[in-house]
Design a protein around this motif. Structure first.
Motif, PDB file in Angstrom:
ATOM      1  N   PRO A 256       2.930  15.164  -0.676  1.00 58.23           N
ATOM      2  CA  PRO A 256       1.750  15.545  -1.473  1.00 58.23           C
ATOM      3  C   PRO A 256       1.436  14.597  -2.611  1.00 58.23           C
ATOM      4  N   ILE A 257       2.467  13.922  -3.158  1.00 58.47           N
ATOM      5  CA  ILE A 257       2.192  13.008  -4.275  1.00 58.47           C
ATOM      6  C   ILE A 257       1.333  11.831  -3.797  1.00 58.47           C
ATOM      7  N   ARG A 258       1.560  11.362  -2.587  1.00 61.68           N
ATOM      8  CA  ARG A 258       0.719  10.296  -2.039  1.00 61.68           C
ATOM      9  C   ARG A 258      -0.726  10.787  -1.912  1.00 61.68           C
TER      10      ARG A 258
ATOM     11  N   TRP B  64       0.830  -1.212   0.000  1.00 62.60           N
ATOM     12  CA  TRP B  64       0.000   0.000   0.000  1.00 62.60           C
ATOM     13  C   TRP B  64       0.861   1.258   0.000  1.00 62.60           C
ATOM     14  N   GLU B  65       1.987   1.171   0.688  1.00 65.30           N
ATOM     15  CA  GLU B  65       2.896   2.332   0.707  1.00 65.30           C
ATOM     16  C   GLU B  65       3.440   2.612  -0.690  1.00 65.30           C
ATOM     17  N   GLU B  66       3.812   1.547  -1.414  1.00 67.15           N
ATOM     18  CA  GLU B  66       4.351   1.711  -2.762  1.00 67.15           C
ATOM     19  C   GLU B  66       3.271   2.133  -3.756  1.00 67.15           C
ATOM     20  N   LEU B  67       2.030   1.646  -3.555  1.00 66.38           N
ATOM     21  CA  LEU B  67       0.954   1.938  -4.507  1.00 66.38           C
ATOM     22  C   LEU B  67       0.734   3.430  -4.668  1.00 66.38           C
ATOM     23  N   PHE B  68       0.777   4.145  -3.562  1.00 65.72           N
ATOM     24  CA  PHE B  68       0.459   5.567  -3.625  1.00 65.72           C
ATOM     25  C   PHE B  68       1.644   6.432  -4.040  1.00 65.72           C
TER      26      PHE B  68
ATOM     27  N   PHE C 228       4.625  19.231  -7.448  1.00 67.16           N
ATOM     28  CA  PHE C 228       5.286  18.440  -6.402  1.00 67.16           C
ATOM     29  C   PHE C 228       6.389  17.587  -7.029  1.00 67.16           C
ATOM     30  N   SER C 229       7.328  18.222  -7.679  1.00 69.98           N
ATOM     31  CA  SER C 229       8.348  17.492  -8.435  1.00 69.98           C
ATOM     32  C   SER C 229       9.394  16.838  -7.539  1.00 69.98           C
TER      33      SER C 229
END
Length: 639
Positions: free
Chosen positions: A94-96, A46-50, A635-636
């Motif tokens: 922020p990307i998550r 789940w951590e990697e998915l987002f 959010f680069s």
């Protein structure tokens, strides 16, 4: 090195000998659509998915491709994904947060499609699970509220609003969207208000915020207490209540001839040329704009063309709003305030029989004059084959309610009442000329009765609200001058009221309502003829015989209408000299009206209107509008 092409979640190498490879996020989606918990074999799943860029098209398409039974088999994984999305909204990165918001959009839209099938499973249970729904939705709404109120990314706020719009519009009938019960319990009203009260946020997100609020206040509003309606009713912050003209408008050159906006409600913000006609150079010290002026100008454009259903509904909505304004005591006090004068440049439809308005010196008047101008403009421009009867009834009702206020408060409005009288008489002439065609579709006697009773209002109470005694004289002059129209109307309704047809009762009401108008005509006409004979009035020139008729197709000679050769001034002298011998009948209820009631009379209209907005919003939330490109640029870097 072989080039890589991304298409539909697949990574294809240019070599035909290799099998296509799926991008990693698609492989992870496929794991979710298995019956096993994907985190069992991969604790960091789940951590990697987002951290992966969301593939909206694949995820939503995958959900839609499954039937109800197949979807129920993976219900636990869907619930788990939904809950982890909510948890990700609290992440610092922020990307998550962006990926979680977009995943939620795809989940809600995709699962909802299955709710339309015959499988009958519940969308709340499928997305969240009944046992966890209350807590999950509370956490979701609190997270969205925090994101909307924070001073962070405007793009992130935009995505939050899009998610909320997605949530609200998953069903055409929003009152059937049971997930909105949680949006009612966990209100985001204050967050919406904060967006609307802060100028930069209002410019960026005002349109979406207003559409969202409009949808939320319509959720089961006839069945239960809607907290958004309650909170909106007690807002007293002026900056928030004015949905400012700059909100969500696209800067474009002003068109010299604005056209009726054809974009359905709930899609994209209107451009500035939709509500702006060519502005005339006005004095800098005169206030020329406020929210009501903007609405009146918009209405003058929307109401000019009612030939298709969307424009008809927009015109009806404008008239409903004006009806509510005309009934409100405080709104009327503002409209009629002599100390609050404005110049309102309404759009006028080009017509063959009148010159194009070229007067750059618009009068500075109370706003009620602009409302009356708008009603007169509607009356004279919609006498056509596809007669908008409902809109005409509403238009006359607005005028009547304004007159009732003026009579009650003895407001002597300096207005060119002759334009209204002329428009009403021309409307009566239109009804009579097209009796057969119109009666096949409409009860024209209802409208005719309303028009006659407006004249009765002026006759009975005009001395309390017309600006000067000469205005009252001009009213009588106009009735006498146009006596043939009233005579023809009386003949028509008498004919139908003496027959045993379907219009007997309706026509009889008009017959009785004409009693005072006919008394005026029968009283003054012989005296005018006698005056002409005694004074040996011979044929006069057209300039002497004709009174100004700016709204008619051409000037009408007084001699032709009165049966005499007397010009206006002499007719007025006869009228003034013979008031004392005129006997009129007191008519009750002229200053009474039925107050507007949405629930009993307009519920079906608003239900359909909200359904249309909901459909258009959902259609507008296409994949490209949820694109990550702008957000990822913002959010680069990830700390």
């Amino acid at each position: 090195m072989a080039q890589v092409e991304k298409r539909g979640g697949l990574l294809r190498k240019s070599s035909a000998s290799k099998k296509p490879l799926k991008e990693k996020v698609v492989l992870m989606y496929d794991e979710i659509f298995m019956t096993e918990d994907p985190s069992k074999c991969s604790p960091r799943f789940w951590e990697e998915l987002f951290l992966m860029k969301v593939n909206l098209e694949y995820l939503e398409g995958k959900l839609e491709s499954l039937d109800g039974e197949e979807l129920m088999k993976i219900k636990d994984n869907i619930n788990c994904l939904f809950q982890h999305c909510i948890q990700a909204l609290g992440e610092e990165h922020p990307i998550r947060v962006v990926n979680a918001l977009q995943t939620l959009c795809a989940l809600i839209r995709g699962v909802h499609q299955k709710n339309k099938s015959t499988s009958g499973f519940d969308i709340i249970n499928m997305l969240i699970g009944f046992d966890k729904a209350e807590l999950c939705m509370k956490n979701l709404m609190e997270s969205l509220d925090s994101l909307l109120c924070a001073e962070g990314s405007e793009s992130l706020k935009s995505l939050c609003l899009k998610l909320l719009l997605c949530l609200v519009t998953v069903t055409d009938n929003i009152s059937q969207n049971t997930i909105l019960e949680y949006v009612m319990i966990n209100s985001i009203f204050e967050a919406i208000l904060q967006i609307l009260s802060h100028p930069p946020s209002r410019r960026e997100h005002g349109y979406d915020a207003v559409v969202l609020l409009a949808l939320l206040v319509n959720y089961r509003k006839y069945e239960s207490v809607n907290p958004y309606i309650v909170k909106l009713s007690i807002v007293d912050d002026e900056a928030t209540l004015n949905s400012h003209p700059e909100m969500g408008l696209v800067t474009t050159p002003v068109s010299p001839a604005p056209t009726t906006p054809a974009t359905p409600l709930g899609t994209t913000p209107p451009s500035s040329d939709v509500i702006s006609s060519v502005e005339l150079p006005l004095d800098a010290d005169v206030q020329t704009s406020n929210l009501l002026i903007t609405f009146l100008k918009y209405s003058s454009i929307v109401m000019q063309d009612t030939k298709d259903e969307h424009r008809l509904h927009s015109g009806k909505l404008c008239l409903i709003i004006l009806t509510c304004i005309a009934e409100d005591q405080y709104a009327n006090a503002f409209l009629h305030d002599d100390n609050m004068n404005f110049r309102v440049n309404l759009h006028r439809m080009p017509m063959r029989h009148r010159k194009k308005a070229a007067d750059k010196n618009l009068p500075c008047r109370p706003l009620v004059c602009a409302v009356l101008d708008l009603m007169v403009e509607f009356i004279v421009t919609h006498m056509m084959k596809e007669f908008p009867m409902d809109l005409y009834v509403r238009c006359i009702q607005v005028v009547h309610k304004l007159l009732c206020y003026q009579k009650k408060c003895r407001v002597r409005l300096h207005y060119t009442w002759r334009e209204l009288w002329s428009a009403l008489i021309n409307l009566l002439k239109f009804l009579m000329s097209n009796e057969t065609v119109l009666l096949a579709k409409h009860n024209i006697f209802t409208l005719a009765l309303m028009i006659v009773n407006l004249f009765n209002m002026f006759i009975t109470y005009g001395d309390t609200f017309l600006p000067t005694p000469s205005s009252y004289d001009e009213l009588y002059y106009e009735i006498i001058r146009m006596h043939q129209s009233f005579d023809n109307l009386y003949s028509m309704v008498l004919r139908l009221s003496t027959n045993a047809g379907q219009w007997k009762e309706a026509a009889s009401k008009v017959t009785h309502a004409l009693v005072n108008i006919r008394a005026i005509i029968n009283h003054f006409n012989p005296k005018i003829e006698s005056y002409a004979a005694v004074n040996h009035i011979s044929q006069l020139s057209e300039e002497q015989l004709c009174s100004p008729q700016p709204l008619c197709q051409g000037p009408v000679p007084v001699c032709g209408l009165l049966g005499t050769k007397a010009p206006q001034q002499e007719v007025l002298e006869v009228v003034r000299a013979n008031y004392d011998t005129l006997t009129l009948k007191l008519q009750d209820g002229l200053d009474q009206y039925e107050r507007y009631s949405e629930q009993h009379k307009e519920a079906a209209f608003f239900k359909e209107l909200v359904r249309s907005i909901s459909t258009n919003v959902r259609r507008n939330l296409a994949f490209h509008t949820l694109s990550q490109e702008v957000l990822l640029k913002e959010f680069s870097t990830i700390s």
